[in-house]
Write a protein that holds these residues in place. Structure first.
Motif, PDB file in Angstrom:
ATOM      1  N   PRO A 204       0.844  -1.200   0.000  1.00 12.06           N
ATOM      2  CA  PRO A 204       0.000   0.000   0.000  1.00 12.06           C
ATOM      3  C   PRO A 204       0.885   1.259   0.000  1.00 12.06           C
ATOM      4  O   PRO A 204       2.022   1.221   0.461  1.00 12.06           O
ATOM      5  CB  PRO A 204      -0.774  -0.111   1.320  1.00 12.06           C
ATOM      6  CG  PRO A 204      -0.591  -1.516   1.796  1.00 12.06           C
ATOM      7  CD  PRO A 204       0.719  -1.972   1.238  1.00 12.06           C
ATOM      8  N   ASP A 286      -4.015   1.771   4.690  1.00  8.87           N
ATOM      9  CA  ASP A 286      -4.459   0.391   4.782  1.00  8.87           C
ATOM     10  C   ASP A 286      -5.104   0.055   3.435  1.00  8.87           C
ATOM     11  O   ASP A 286      -5.316   0.926   2.600  1.00  8.87           O
ATOM     12  CB  ASP A 286      -5.375   0.152   5.989  1.00  8.87           C
ATOM     13  CG  ASP A 286      -6.588   1.044   6.022  1.00  8.87           C
ATOM     14  OD1 ASP A 286      -7.102   1.376   4.936  1.00  8.87           O
ATOM     15  OD2 ASP A 286      -7.038   1.399   7.122  1.00  8.87           O
ATOM     16  N   ARG A 287      -5.379  -1.215   3.211  1.00  4.65           N
ATOM     17  CA  ARG A 287      -5.840  -1.625   1.877  1.00  4.65           C
ATOM     18  C   ARG A 287      -7.159  -0.963   1.505  1.00  4.65           C
ATOM     19  O   ARG A 287      -7.386  -0.624   0.338  1.00  4.65           O
ATOM     20  CB  ARG A 287      -5.947  -3.159   1.816  1.00  4.65           C
ATOM     21  CG  ARG A 287      -6.397  -3.734   0.486  1.00  4.65           C
ATOM     22  CD  ARG A 287      -5.531  -3.305  -0.701  1.00  4.65           C
ATOM     23  NE  ARG A 287      -4.143  -3.647  -0.553  1.00  4.65           N
ATOM     24  CZ  ARG A 287      -3.202  -3.265  -1.417  1.00  4.65           C
ATOM     25  NH1 ARG A 287      -3.487  -2.561  -2.504  1.00  4.65           N
ATOM     26  NH2 ARG A 287      -1.931  -3.590  -1.182  1.00  4.65           N
ATOM     27  N   SER A 288      -8.003  -0.724   2.489  1.00  5.08           N
ATOM     28  CA  SER A 288      -9.273  -0.059   2.188  1.00  5.08           C
ATOM     29  C   SER A 288      -9.018   1.336   1.626  1.00  5.08           C
ATOM     30  O   SER A 288      -9.670   1.767   0.683  1.00  5.08           O
ATOM     31  CB  SER A 288     -10.118   0.051   3.453  1.00  5.08           C
ATOM     32  OG  SER A 288     -10.295  -1.221   4.019  1.00  5.08           O
ATOM     33  N   ALA A 710     -12.382  -4.236  -1.130  1.00  7.93           N
ATOM     34  CA  ALA A 710     -11.478  -5.120  -0.376  1.00  7.93           C
ATOM     35  C   ALA A 710     -11.181  -6.340  -1.237  1.00  7.93           C
ATOM     36  O   ALA A 710     -11.900  -6.630  -2.194  1.00  7.93           O
ATOM     37  CB  ALA A 710     -12.135  -5.551   0.938  1.00  7.93           C
ATOM     38  N   TYR A 711     -10.144  -7.068  -0.879  1.00  6.58           N
ATOM     39  CA  TYR A 711      -9.799  -8.270  -1.646  1.00  6.58           C
ATOM     40  C   TYR A 711     -10.863  -9.356  -1.518  1.00  6.58           C
ATOM     41  O   TYR A 711     -10.871 -10.317  -2.275  1.00  6.58           O
ATOM     42  CB  TYR A 711      -8.449  -8.830  -1.186  1.00  6.58           C
ATOM     43  CG  TYR A 711      -7.263  -8.013  -1.618  1.00  6.58           C
ATOM     44  CD1 TYR A 711      -7.266  -7.325  -2.834  1.00  6.58           C
ATOM     45  CD2 TYR A 711      -6.126  -7.931  -0.829  1.00  6.58           C
ATOM     46  CE1 TYR A 711      -6.171  -6.585  -3.232  1.00  6.58           C
ATOM     47  CE2 TYR A 711      -5.020  -7.192  -1.223  1.00  6.58           C
ATOM     48  CZ  TYR A 711      -5.046  -6.519  -2.423  1.00  6.58           C
ATOM     49  OH  TYR A 711      -3.964  -5.795  -2.815  1.00  6.58           O
TER      50      TYR A 711
END
Lengths: 795, 168
Positions: A204, A286-288, A710-711
């Protein structure tokens, strides 16, 4: 003379040792003394007015150092994020550039748009306090779909952009195209959606700002593909810091794929905040946050028509595209659906007349910019889907229709009707190599065998060409680029003969530390461990433009050759002096300088020693030292090209598409390291396959909420989704205008793959009466198409 | 509530006081400075944070530090021999160019070693299925799969204790 580690050798990578042992240094691995942590407060709404922000509770929370909003930013005179490319509409008016403050002041324009930053002693404290920031939102109507944004009653994203239009641009000869269509024996039409994608580098984004009050120097550590571009944009336009007081370091970067080219708000905010609070400030997405705020890719809706004569020869191509720019103009966004898209619509073909119109549209979504391939996959998809559809409609073999229309190698250099001049390429040769490897002749038997098992088998092609290493700078400038597009290199021999090479390009997985060293090893006959490749730090390397558009080797490698030329020329003069010979009598071979016809000879290390201890040195003629710098501005784009062949099998009961084989025959010009090139192709292919079969960034059309954030919801390709690949290339047609003869390989896989996969899927479904399907070809979509076709009355 | 925990990390005893919400990956990265273990997502999907907990691979973003109290943890930093000789799986990734940007690599290597422990002679299909919990955006998996197959072979040949103990 090539050394064992020189050009063409499959050398294993030197950077791997640190990555394999956990000793890489990515931005989030860096911790500065006294560092504080930033967490951003982001909009939960797609479009809203910010009526008020109450920071009192957050400021009073444990460990909080500061809570800053757009108001403080404006009070400090901080500017908006600039756009690096200006496109003009058909009528000559410049594109609309809405203000893009690093922290939104009174209106947010997409979910994730940032309005405040909380800085605290720990990441957890900052995160806890960010939840205490009270924002009074007045929700506004939102629009996320590009074609919906063009409707008369659509919500307005920016008051400054009436009708949500950023620009309405065109390229080519509309009159010639109309004439071609008037005399066509057949016209093939398709409406195509090129899905919005999220680049999803696994690292990220992260940034650390730092300020030294004693020297007035700012430092930004950031996960970027081009630190100098960030320094220029952030220093000159946003924070107004002169370059000599701003250092930008892009250390190890965990993938970029375009998304880390751009200057992002968080970089400016942490640098500004570090000065304000007098401590380093670190932010890691963060990924979000990555899903919500990294620049996305693609997102085109296109109507395209190909006119053909009775023999299947292409007469004209007409393309009309609506391109979604998102809520703001990201750094290079306007160039992607224009000069990197419409210019590639000739593909590998002699289509004499082409006309393209592109409407760029604002929506309440994350900005869209370059993502691996950047415009060229979109162009390839339009052309190659049309070509296969036309072949099927005319009953011509799909390899044959391509052969009839290829630009022959004998006609190179070739000026296309859409502004490019291809310098070289042998497209039929690629097809000739690919077909036997894919066993095209045996396909009918394999399809029959699949049918016996109740499966549908299809084979599809994509013959792609791309334009890499955007250049020359003056031409790009005339087309709207607000930056140069050269690259720099410095070759510094040290007194004992080892070398430091400084390159303005940047490696975030491509392996420069190996391939660039191979080029130097080859030239000077050195071992790789005598050569260090330095990149990613504006305090160490000369001004460079970074890495994107498959440019590192074609542009950065060429700069390196120019710098080595200068080193060698100086070394030759030094050698002549030391050997007491005329310069013209010195013969140079892999770093060995010899008086012709004698055994009098010096190695580059001895010459370097003399350059720094100039006792036997032509001081009247030369300065001491052996350290040369060069800038290289390309004369033209490079044109990598190739042929992809994809074979799929579909289970009609479930709609599941299985990739059974994928064959690639490429032309990248000269190859420095086959191991690295093959790896670049594999990775590119899976990003194209991901688009075709799995990935789709989807916003809710009414609320503007990102539904694939999200993933768990955005389907990234996994190891079990893809096969192993057959990758082949030839080096028979080197680039004609750069010293290494290289063309670039980083994006090629992605450019051809999506079209090849979808052509194979359509081929498999054609027997059931299906002529078109949009990406991604998920089981649900395929199953639905088969079901719809089954109940449709026969035409 | 802060809790004091003691565990073994790469063979060395470690005692730290952590918050109850501290994740194992935070303990490793932020308290112990072992930054080789990476964080690539917030939904336990990417696998960049995979380490070994008592000899089995876990996503360290999905384990609380307090859960590792008394456990043996192995990270990417502990794989190579003291003299720098790479573990056969690390060596296989290097030889087959199974990494590009390197960010997913530590998790990928740790997962691969556990994969070989469970399947000492994996097929390509098994490797692809078993790596479902590890995302890589660079390599297209082709060379990772080759590396894991090759690493498994070397581990078998070397009589790697992990490979021999093919428990389940």
């Amino acid at each position: 003379m090539a050394t064992v580690n020189g050009i063409g050798a499959a050398v294993t990578r030197r950077e791997d040792q640190r990555f394999l042992t956990g000793r890489g240094t990515y931005t989030d691995d860096i911790n500065r003394p006294g560092q504080a942590y930033a967490v951003f407060v982001r909009s939960p709404h797609a479009h809203a007015r910010v009526a008020a922000i109450d920071t009192a509770a957050a400021e009073a929370a444990p460990g909080v150092i500061a809570v800053l909003t757009g108001r403080e930013l404006a009070a400090d005179g901080i500017g908006g994020l600039p756009c690096g490319w200006q496109v003009h509409s058909k009528d000559g008016t410049p594109m609309i550039e809405p203000a893009h403050p690093p922290l939104a002041l009174d209106t947010v324009h997409h979910v994730g748009d940032q309005v405040a930053v909380v800085i605290a002693e720990t990441r957890e404290a900052a995160r806890d306090a960010a939840e205490l920031v009270e924002v009074d939102w007045d929700e506004l109507p939102a629009v996320v779909d590009a074609t919906a944004a063009l409707a008369e009653d659509a919500a307005t994203v920016h008051e400054a952009a009436p009708g949500n239009i950023c620009f309405d641009w065109h390229l080519g000869d509309a009159v010639a195209v109309d004439a071609a269509f008037a005399q066509a024996a057949h016209v093939t039409r398709l409406e195509l959606v090129n899905t919005r994608l999220v680049p999803n580098a696994i690292e990220p984004r992260a940034a650390i700002g730092e300020y030294d009050v004693a020297t007035g120097e700012h430092t930004l550590y950031t996960s970027s593909q081009n630190p100098h571009v960030i320094r220029l944009l952030m220093g000159a336009f946003v924070l107004k810091i002169p370059e000599h007081k701003l250092r930008v370091v892009a250390p190890d970067v965990g993938g970029g794929f375009g998304s880390k080219i751009f200057h992002y708000a968080e970089e400016a905010v942490v640098t500004w905040a570090a000065r304000r609070i007098g401590r380093p400030v670190k932010w890691t997405a963060d990924r979000s946050e990555s899903f919500l705020t990294d620049a996305h890719g693609r997102d085109h809706v296109t109507e395209a028509a190909l006119a053909l004569d009775a023999d299947g020869r292409f007469l004209g191509l007409k393309v009309s595209t609506v391109a979604n720019m998102g809520a703001y103009l990201s750094t290079f966004a306007p160039s992607i659906p224009t000069y990197l898209y419409a210019t590639l619509l000739a593909g590998q073909y002699r289509t004499p007349a082409i006309y393209a119109e592109v409407k760029a549209v604002f929506t309440n979504t994350a900005p869209v910019d370059a993502y691996r391939g950047a415009g060229r996959p979109e162009a390839c998809y339009v052309v190659e889907r049309l070509v296969e559809t036309a072949a099927r409609e005319l009953g011509i073999d799909r390899a044959e229709i391509r052969r009839r229309n290829f630009i022959p190698a004998s006609e190179m250099p070739y000026a296309t009707p859409v502004a490019l001049e291809y310098d070289c390429g042998d497209f039929a040769a690629n097809l000739d190599r690919a077909l036997p490897q894919a066993d095209y002749d045996g396909f009918a038997a394999r399809a029959a065998e699949s049918a016996r098992r109740g499966r549908l088998r299809g084979i599809g092609f994509a013959t792609y060409i791309e334009a890499c290493g955007i250049a020359p700078s003056n031409v790009a400038g005339a087309l709207g680029a607000r930056a140069g597009l050269y690259e720099s290199a410095e070759v510094r021999f040290h007194p004992t003969g080892s070398v430091s090479v400084f390159t303005g390009s940047h490696s975030h997985g491509q392996g420069h530390e190996t391939t660039f060293a191979q080029i130097v090893a080859d030239r000077f006959g050195l071992a790789l461990d005598q050569i260090d490749i330095v990149h990613g730090d504006t305090a160490r390397v000369p001004f460079g433009m970074g890495t994107y558009g498959s440019r590192s080797l074609a542009v950065g490698g060429s700069a390196l050759v120019k710098a080595m030329d200068k080193v060698e020329a100086k070394a030759k003069k030094i050698a002549a002096h030391m050997l007491e010979a005329a310069e013209s009598d010195i013969e140079v071979k892999a770093g060995q300088f010899t008086v012709v016809g004698t055994d009098k000879s010096l190695g580059i290390a001895e010459i370097a020693g003399s350059a720094y201890v100039p006792h036997r040195f032509p001081l009247d003629e030369l300065e001491p030292g052996l350290d040369e710098q060069a800038f290289y501005d390309p004369k033209n784009f490079t044109y990598p090209n190739g042929c992809h062949v994809c074979e799929v099998e579909i289970d009609p009961d479930t709609g599941v598409v299985t990739l059974v084989a994928f064959t690639v025959a490429d032309d990248f010009g000269r190859v420095i390291n086959p191991l690295v090139v093959e790896g670049q192709v594999h990775g590119g292919l899976v990003q194209g396959i991901g688009q075709a079969l799995l990935e789709h960034c989807h916003y809710d059309p009414t609320t503007g909420q990102l539904l694939t954030g999200a993933y768990t919801d955005y389907a990234m390709p996994r190891a079990s989704d893809v096969p192993s690949f057959r990758v082949d290339w030839h080096e028979d047609v080197p680039c004609t205008h750069n010293p290494l003869g290289v063309k670039g390989c980083g994006e090629a896989g992605t450019i051809g793959a999506a079209a090849a996969v979808m052509n194979a899927v359509i081929d498999a479904l054609a027997s059931r009466g299906i002529r078109h399907l949009d990406m991604p070809a998920t089981p649900h979509r395929v199953w639905q198409a088969l079901r719809d076709a089954a109940v449709r009355p026969a035409a | 509530m802060p809790t004091t925990i003691t565990l073994s990390v790469n063979g060395r005893p470690v005692t730290r006081t952590v918050e109850s919400r501290t994740l194992l990956v935070q303990l490793l990265r932020e308290h112990l400075g072992l930054t080789g273990t990476h964080v690539g997502c917030d939904t336990c999907q990417c696998g960049a944070c995979v380490v070994h907990l008592n000899g089995r691979s876990v996503k360290s973003c999905a384990v609380l530090a307090v859960q590792a109290d008394g456990a043996e943890v192995a990270t990417i930093e502990g794989l190579a021999a003291a003299d720098g000789t790479l573990h056969p799986m690390q060596e296989a990734f290097r030889k087959h160019h199974g990494l590009q940007c390197g960010f997913c690599t530590p998790g990928m290597v740790m997962s691969a070693i556990d994969l070989v422990r469970r399947h000492p002679t994996p097929t390509e299909r098994q490797v692809r299925t078993e790596l479902e919990g590890n995302l890589c955006r660079c390599t297209g998996y082709h060379n990772i799969v080759r590396a894991v197959l090759s690493g498994a072979e070397t581990m078998r040949g070397a009589g790697d204790p992990g490979a021999a103990a093919a428990a389940d």
